[in-house]
Motif scaffolding. Structure first.
Motif, PDB file in Angstrom:
ATOM      1  N   GLY A 157      -0.136  -1.361 -10.288  1.00 52.17           N
ATOM      2  CA  GLY A 157      -1.160  -1.179  -9.504  1.00 52.17           C
ATOM      3  C   GLY A 157      -2.434  -2.266  -9.774  1.00 52.17           C
ATOM      4  O   GLY A 157      -2.397  -2.721 -10.806  1.00 52.17           O
ATOM      5  N   PHE A 188      -2.927   4.076  -2.786  1.00 52.90           N
ATOM      6  CA  PHE A 188      -2.756   3.076  -3.772  1.00 52.90           C
ATOM      7  C   PHE A 188      -2.580   1.586  -3.239  1.00 52.90           C
ATOM      8  O   PHE A 188      -1.548   1.731  -2.299  1.00 52.90           O
ATOM      9  CB  PHE A 188      -1.701   3.375  -4.877  1.00 52.90           C
ATOM     10  N   THR A 230      -6.358   0.915  -8.646  1.00 54.78           N
ATOM     11  CA  THR A 230      -5.245   1.863  -8.554  1.00 54.78           C
ATOM     12  C   THR A 230      -4.925   2.443 -10.106  1.00 54.78           C
ATOM     13  O   THR A 230      -4.826   3.731 -10.238  1.00 54.78           O
ATOM     14  CB  THR A 230      -4.026   1.279  -8.136  1.00 54.78           C
ATOM     15  N   TYR A 238       0.878  -1.149  -0.101  1.00 58.77           N
ATOM     16  CA  TYR A 238      -0.111   0.076  -0.009  1.00 58.77           C
ATOM     17  C   TYR A 238       0.866   1.128  -0.201  1.00 58.77           C
ATOM     18  O   TYR A 238       1.938   1.324   0.918  1.00 58.77           O
ATOM     19  CB  TYR A 238      -1.090   0.012   1.385  1.00 58.77           C
TER      20      TYR A 238
END
Length: 104
Positions: A88, A27, A92, A7
């Motif tokens: 991501g 994210f 994200t 994270y």
């Protein structure tokens, strides 16, 4: 190499593992240790650039667009978002695309 969940808090330059998360992140990514190391290096470069831009801000006659310190800061920040987009989760990537921070 195996990918793990991390994270990311861009503002503070933090890369958190699931057990360290207290809700302060922007994210979620899936990355190998090498990819996280590279991201950490870019965050460290960004922090150094931030110090340089603070010093440069004391010079009132230098314009932002003609300033190598700001160019370096902008490049590193864009590189962070590029990497976060690449690594991501779908959410994200969608969020970063909505931010419009990556060059076309």
């Amino acid at each position: 190499m195996e990918k793990k969940t991390y994270y990311i808090a861009v503002g503070s330059g933090e890369i958190l593992e699931p057990e360290d998360v207290t809700g302060n992140f922007e994210f979620e990514i899936q990355a190998t240790e090498e990819e996280v190391d590279k991201l950490q290096e870019i965050f460290e470069e960004l922090a150094m650039n931030e110090e340089d831009t603070a010093v440069r801000a004391m010079i009132p006659y230098r314009e932002y667009h003609a300033d190598k310190e700001n160019d370096a800061y902008d490049w590193n920040l864009t590189e962070i978002y590029r990497m976060l987009h690449e690594l991501g989760t779908p959410d994200t990537r969608k969020h970063i695309e909505a931010m419009n921070v990556l060059p076309q």
